[in-house]
Write a protein that holds these residues in place. Structure first.
Motif, short mmCIF file in Angstrom:
data_model
loop_
_atom_site.label_atom_id
_atom_site.label_comp_id
_atom_site.label_asym_id
_atom_site.label_seq_id
_atom_site.Cartn_x
_atom_site.Cartn_y
_atom_site.Cartn_z
N CYS A 67 -1.99 -4.32 -10.91
CA CYS A 67 -2.76 -4.97 -9.85
C CYS A 67 -2.86 -6.48 -10.11
O CYS A 67 -3.28 -6.89 -11.20
CB CYS A 67 -4.16 -4.36 -9.75
N HIS A 125 -1.03 1.20 -12.53
CA HIS A 125 -0.65 2.49 -11.95
C HIS A 125 0.76 2.81 -12.43
O HIS A 125 1.47 1.95 -12.95
CB HIS A 125 -0.62 2.38 -10.42
N CYS A 147 -4.00 -1.25 -5.20
CA CYS A 147 -4.74 -0.75 -6.35
C CYS A 147 -5.87 0.19 -5.91
O CYS A 147 -6.63 -0.14 -5.00
CB CYS A 147 -5.33 -1.96 -7.09
N LEU A 176 -0.24 -4.55 -5.69
CA LEU A 176 0.42 -4.13 -6.93
C LEU A 176 1.78 -4.82 -7.05
O LEU A 176 2.47 -5.02 -6.05
CB LEU A 176 0.63 -2.61 -6.93
#
Ligand code: AP5
Length: 217
Positions: free
Chosen positions: A130, A137, A150, A157
């Motif tokens: 992010c 992630h 995010c 992202l």
């Protein structure tokens, strides 16, 4: 845990950043990441950021003197008085020795995450970070609920420029050569706890939190 300095060790992609964010909240301890500090400097276009850029993009370590000065300036801030959590430092034995001198008398614990190379490559080439809050992630293991956003803050992202397969392989080689010996530095002093980083993020977190609170040494 009040004045303990917690050091997260492990190869690129082992989950240091993922767990550091959770541990920092659970322990109310600031998360100090040298990689994030360099990326912040680069984002602001500082001389330090521009010097670090060529090393980071090719998967090499930034020279010790640049890292150590930046890190010591950061941990001098009032929020680090009662302890802090280090992610990505020390990465050479010279950095570990400089930190020993700096922390003389303070309680230190090193948590060492281990993950096989094939899993590290899969993790890093599928990582999405992010831009706003630094949360990470993975497109397969922790996919965001909304593509490209995010889960935590809704920020955009992006994929890091050093997360291509070729640069990841270079980073792993540099890790084996220059950072792996740091494990022994802390093991020899009875300060290191080994943690299996290939379990689920929740399992890894549970084990790290317990170790941070004093179990396992
Ligand atoms: P830095 O930013 O520190 O990168 P790194 O150490 O290579 O570590 P990463 O951030 O890539 O991985 P991580 O262990 O934090 O994994 P993450 O949690 O994101 O350094 C970058 C560069 O800066 C260096 O190459 C160097 O040039 C320079 N630098 C920085 N510090 C320096 C220093 N001290 N000295 C010299 N140079 C320095 O997880 C990875 C992925 O896996 C994510 O997608 C995540 O969702 C997923 N994941 C995490 N845990 C799990 C799990 N348990 N199961 C499945 N997937 C998981």
């Amino acid at each position: 845990m009040t004045s303990t300095v917690l050091i997260l060790l492990g190869p690129p992609g082992a989950g240091k950043g993922t767990q550091a964010i959770r541990l920092a909240t659970a322990l109310s301890s600031p998360h100090v990441s040298t990689g994030d500090l360099f990326r912040e400097n680069l984002g602001k276009g500082t001389t330090l950021g521009l010097k670090a850029k060529e090393y980071m993009e090719s998967g090499r370590l930034v020279p010790d003197e640049l890292v150590i000065d930046m890190l010591f300036a950061r941990v001098q801030a009032p929020d680090c008085k009662a302890g802090f959590l280090l992610d990505g430092f020390p990465r050479t034995v010279a950095q570990a020795q400089a930190l020993d001198k700096r922390l003389e008398g303070q309680s230190v614990r090193a948590l060492n995450l281990s993950v096989a190379d094939a899993a590290l490559i899969e993790r890093l080439t599928g990582r999405w970070t992010c831009k706003a809050c630094g949360n990470v992630h993975h497109e397969k293991f922790s996919a965001p609920k909304v593509a490209g956003r995010c889960d935590k803050c809704g920020g955009e992202l992006y994929q890091r420029t050093d997360d291509t397969r070729a640069v990841v392989e270079k980073r792993l080689a540099v890790y084996r050569e220059q950072t792996k010996p740091v494990e022994q530095h802390y093991r020899a002093r009875g300060l290191l706890v080994d943690i299996d980083g290939q379990r689920t993020p929740d399992e890894v977190f549970g084990r790290m939190l317990a170790s941070a609170r004093g179990e396992g040494l």
